[in-house]
Design a protein around this motif. Structure first.
Motif, PDB file in Angstrom:
ATOM      1  N   ARG A  47       0.846  -1.181   0.000  1.00  0.00           N
ATOM      2  CA  ARG A  47       0.000   0.000   0.000  1.00  0.00           C
ATOM      3  C   ARG A  47       0.887   1.238   0.000  1.00  0.00           C
ATOM      4  NH1 ARG A  47      -4.339  -2.051  -1.973  1.00  0.00           N
ATOM      5  NH2 ARG A  47      -5.798  -3.090  -0.555  1.00  0.00           N
ATOM      6  N   ALA A  48       0.510   2.220  -0.790  1.00  0.00           N
ATOM      7  CA  ALA A  48       1.267   3.459  -0.857  1.00  0.00           C
ATOM      8  C   ALA A  48       1.209   4.196   0.477  1.00  0.00           C
ATOM      9  CB  ALA A  48       0.714   4.345  -1.970  1.00  0.00           C
ATOM     10  N   SER A  49       2.266   4.921   0.787  1.00  0.00           N
ATOM     11  CA  SER A  49       2.293   5.714   2.013  1.00  0.00           C
ATOM     12  C   SER A  49       3.356   6.799   1.905  1.00  0.00           C
ATOM     13  CB  SER A  49       2.576   4.833   3.238  1.00  0.00           C
ATOM     14  OG  SER A  49       3.879   4.291   3.183  1.00  0.00           O
ATOM     15  N   VAL A  50       3.220   7.805   2.736  1.00  0.00           N
ATOM     16  CA  VAL A  50       4.268   8.805   2.922  1.00  0.00           C
ATOM     17  C   VAL A  50       4.283   9.180   4.399  1.00  0.00           C
ATOM     18  CG1 VAL A  50       2.689  10.659   2.208  1.00  0.00           C
ATOM     19  CG2 VAL A  50       5.136  11.081   2.302  1.00  0.00           C
ATOM     20  N   VAL A  51       5.434   9.018   5.022  1.00  0.00           N
ATOM     21  CA  VAL A  51       5.573   9.290   6.457  1.00  0.00           C
ATOM     22  C   VAL A  51       6.842  10.096   6.686  1.00  0.00           C
ATOM     23  CG1 VAL A  51       4.320   7.209   7.151  1.00  0.00           C
ATOM     24  CG2 VAL A  51       6.787   7.109   6.842  1.00  0.00           C
ATOM     25  N   GLY A  52       6.861  10.815   7.807  1.00  0.00           N
ATOM     26  CA  GLY A  52       8.061  11.554   8.184  1.00  0.00           C
ATOM     27  C   GLY A  52       7.750  12.984   8.550  1.00  0.00           C
ATOM     28  N   SER A  53       8.792  13.701   8.946  1.00  0.00           N
ATOM     29  CA  SER A  53       8.661  15.095   9.350  1.00  0.00           C
ATOM     30  C   SER A  53       9.896  15.854   8.910  1.00  0.00           C
ATOM     31  CB  SER A  53       8.493  15.191  10.877  1.00  0.00           C
ATOM     32  OG  SER A  53       8.296  16.528  11.283  1.00  0.00           O
ATOM     33  N   SER A  68       7.439  23.547   9.032  1.00  0.00           N
ATOM     34  CA  SER A  68       7.603  22.087   8.950  1.00  0.00           C
ATOM     35  C   SER A  68       6.276  21.414   8.648  1.00  0.00           C
ATOM     36  CB  SER A  68       8.194  21.520  10.247  1.00  0.00           C
ATOM     37  OG  SER A  68       7.251  21.583  11.300  1.00  0.00           O
ATOM     38  N   PHE A  69       6.390  20.255   7.994  1.00  0.00           N
ATOM     39  CA  PHE A  69       5.248  19.379   7.745  1.00  0.00           C
ATOM     40  C   PHE A  69       5.547  18.008   8.343  1.00  0.00           C
ATOM     41  CE2 PHE A  69       4.557  21.732   3.479  1.00  0.00           C
ATOM     42  CZ  PHE A  69       3.787  22.705   4.102  1.00  0.00           C
ATOM     43  N   THR A  70       4.521  17.398   8.920  1.00  0.00           N
ATOM     44  CA  THR A  70       4.606  16.024   9.409  1.00  0.00           C
ATOM     45  C   THR A  70       3.490  15.222   8.751  1.00  0.00           C
ATOM     46  OG1 THR A  70       5.510  16.740  11.540  1.00  0.00           O
ATOM     47  CG2 THR A  70       4.572  14.514  11.427  1.00  0.00           C
ATOM     48  N   PHE A  71       3.872  14.122   8.100  1.00  0.00           N
ATOM     49  CA  PHE A  71       2.898  13.302   7.381  1.00  0.00           C
ATOM     50  C   PHE A  71       2.854  11.885   7.934  1.00  0.00           C
ATOM     51  CE2 PHE A  71       4.598  16.089   3.842  1.00  0.00           C
ATOM     52  CZ  PHE A  71       3.535  16.968   3.863  1.00  0.00           C
ATOM     53  N   ASP A  72       1.656  11.358   8.034  1.00  0.00           N
ATOM     54  CA  ASP A  72       1.439   9.928   8.295  1.00  0.00           C
ATOM     55  C   ASP A  72       0.230   9.535   7.459  1.00  0.00           C
ATOM     56  OD1 ASP A  72       1.300   7.364   9.180  1.00  0.00           O
ATOM     57  OD2 ASP A  72       0.720   7.836  11.235  1.00  0.00           O
ATOM     58  N   ALA A  73       0.477   9.335   6.163  1.00  0.00           N
ATOM     59  CA  ALA A  73      -0.605   9.096   5.205  1.00  0.00           C
ATOM     60  C   ALA A  73      -0.446   7.729   4.574  1.00  0.00           C
ATOM     61  CB  ALA A  73      -0.583  10.169   4.122  1.00  0.00           C
ATOM     62  N   GLY A 154      14.425  12.487  -1.703  1.00  0.00           N
ATOM     63  CA  GLY A 154      15.723  12.478  -2.377  1.00  0.00           C
ATOM     64  C   GLY A 154      16.848  11.978  -1.510  1.00  0.00           C
ATOM     65  N   GLY A 155      16.513  11.510  -0.287  1.00  0.00           N
ATOM     66  CA  GLY A 155      17.542  11.088   0.667  1.00  0.00           C
ATOM     67  C   GLY A 155      17.900   9.631   0.541  1.00  0.00           C
ATOM     68  N   ASP A 156      18.151   8.996   1.696  1.00  0.00           N
ATOM     69  CA  ASP A 156      18.662   7.629   1.717  1.00  0.00           C
ATOM     70  C   ASP A 156      17.583   6.587   1.927  1.00  0.00           C
ATOM     71  OD1 ASP A 156      17.957   8.107   4.288  1.00  0.00           O
ATOM     72  OD2 ASP A 156      19.942   7.874   5.152  1.00  0.00           O
ATOM     73  N   GLY A 157      16.309   7.006   1.814  1.00  0.00           N
ATOM     74  CA  GLY A 157      15.217   6.051   1.984  1.00  0.00           C
ATOM     75  C   GLY A 157      14.856   5.793   3.430  1.00  0.00           C
ATOM     76  N   LYS A 158      15.441   6.525   4.370  1.00  0.00           N
ATOM     77  CA  LYS A 158      15.148   6.341   5.789  1.00  0.00           C
ATOM     78  C   LYS A 158      14.582   7.614   6.419  1.00  0.00           C
ATOM     79  CE  LYS A 158      18.786   2.869   6.391  1.00  0.00           C
ATOM     80  NZ  LYS A 158      20.020   2.512   7.130  1.00  0.00           N
ATOM     81  N   GLY A 159      14.213   8.566   5.569  1.00  0.00           N
ATOM     82  CA  GLY A 159      13.631   9.789   6.084  1.00  0.00           C
ATOM     83  C   GLY A 159      14.642  10.727   6.705  1.00  0.00           C
ATOM     84  N   GLY A 207      13.136  14.604   7.134  1.00  0.00           N
ATOM     85  CA  GLY A 207      12.875  14.054   5.808  1.00  0.00           C
ATOM     86  C   GLY A 207      11.712  13.091   5.809  1.00  0.00           C
ATOM     87  N   TYR A 208      11.489  12.484   4.645  1.00  0.00           N
ATOM     88  CA  TYR A 208      10.293  11.683   4.435  1.00  0.00           C
ATOM     89  C   TYR A 208      10.628  10.359   3.746  1.00  0.00           C
ATOM     90  CZ  TYR A 208       8.373  16.294   5.284  1.00  0.00           C
ATOM     91  OH  TYR A 208       8.091  17.502   5.850  1.00  0.00           O
ATOM     92  N   VAL A 209       9.747   9.389   3.929  1.00  0.00           N
ATOM     93  CA  VAL A 209       9.849   8.102   3.241  1.00  0.00           C
ATOM     94  C   VAL A 209       8.571   7.909   2.427  1.00  0.00           C
ATOM     95  CG1 VAL A 209      10.008   5.603   3.484  1.00  0.00           C
ATOM     96  CG2 VAL A 209      11.316   7.085   5.011  1.00  0.00           C
ATOM     97  N   VAL A 210       8.732   7.768   1.131  1.00  0.00           N
ATOM     98  CA  VAL A 210       7.609   7.520   0.228  1.00  0.00           C
ATOM     99  C   VAL A 210       7.627   6.050  -0.187  1.00  0.00           C
ATOM    100  CG1 VAL A 210       6.561   8.041  -2.000  1.00  0.00           C
ATOM    101  CG2 VAL A 210       7.600   9.881  -0.639  1.00  0.00           C
TER     102      VAL A 210
END
Length: 234
Positions: A47-53, A68-73, A154-159, A207-210
């Motif tokens: 399932r698609a998701s985007v999490v992080g701050s 700042s934005f914080t997502f837990d979608a 655009g980071g290392d995949g760990k937010g 950062g974020y993880v998509v």
């Protein structure tokens, strides 16, 4: 009177038949067990998701504010019925967003929270929308308003990144979603589901993880129903 040899032949046939029945039952039970194990071991669909701050800066306006934005979608396809679309949409989603803006001029932090209603992802990218449910005192009167966000991981995949983050975000207010004709100054345009500009603002901290997943097909219609479970194709 039945001869001894005939009786022996009939007994042998009966024993053979019983053995075949037991063997068949055993094979069927084994096949059912294997099928059950395969179903249990089969991975669940992604399932698609985007999490992080993350904190970010506006490339066109430098100041000492902290945003700042914080997502837990997370995607929840076909879970939000709409008029004429009782099965919902493949982009349906659930979760929360939090917006925080520290004003250096006023030395105060304004926050707002929203309920996610839509999410679409690509490789390392996501757009999502949320309806604002709560605004801190002094903040804009946005309760009930839908706002849009975009994310580029655009980071290392760990937010998180080393040094300056390579992630980026975008959002639907602050002059990027206007109706250019009709009023002076132009009014901000309404935001539809999953609508957001490109991620134009560089993330400076966090950062974020998509997690990307293709939009799924509608679920099968219930037995006896002639109506599609999802939206009708156009």
């Amino acid at each position: 009177m039945m001869s001894l040899s005939v009786r022996r032949t009939l007994v042998a046939i009966a024993v053979l038949g019983t053995g075949l029945a037991v063997a068949s039952a055993s094979v069927a039970a084994s096949a059912d067990q294997e099928q059950k194990q395969e179903q249990e071991q089969k991975p669940r669909p992604v399932r698609a998701s985007v999490v992080g701050s993350g904190e970010f800066v506006l490339p066109y306006h430098r100041d000492k504010d902290v945003r700042s934005f914080t997502f837990d979608a997370r995607a929840a396809p076909y879970s939000r019925p709409l008029p004429g679309i009782p099965g919902g949409l493949p982009t349906d989603a659930r979760g929360t967003v939090k917006v925080s803006h520290y004003s250096a001029e006023r030395d105060i932090t304004y926050t707002s929270k929203g309920r996610v209603d839509c999410l679409v992802t690509g490789v390392r990218t996501a757009t999502l929308t949320a309806v604002i449910t709560e605004v801190s005192p002094g903040g804009p009167p946005n309760v009930g308003k839908r706002v849009g966000f975009s994310v580029y991981e655009g980071g290392d995949g760990k937010g998180e990144g080393k040094g300056r983050s390579k992630d980026r975000v975008g959002f639907s207010w602050n002059g990027v979603n206007l109706l250019p004709k009709g009023t002076t100054p132009p009014l901000e345009a309404p935001v539809g589901t999953c609508m957001a500009p490109a991620p134009y603002a560089p993330v400076t901290k966090g950062g974020y993880v998509v997690t990307h997943a293709e939009l799924p097909s509608p679920p099968a219609s219930p037995k006896g129903s002639t109506e599609p479970a999802g939206p009708a194709p156009k």
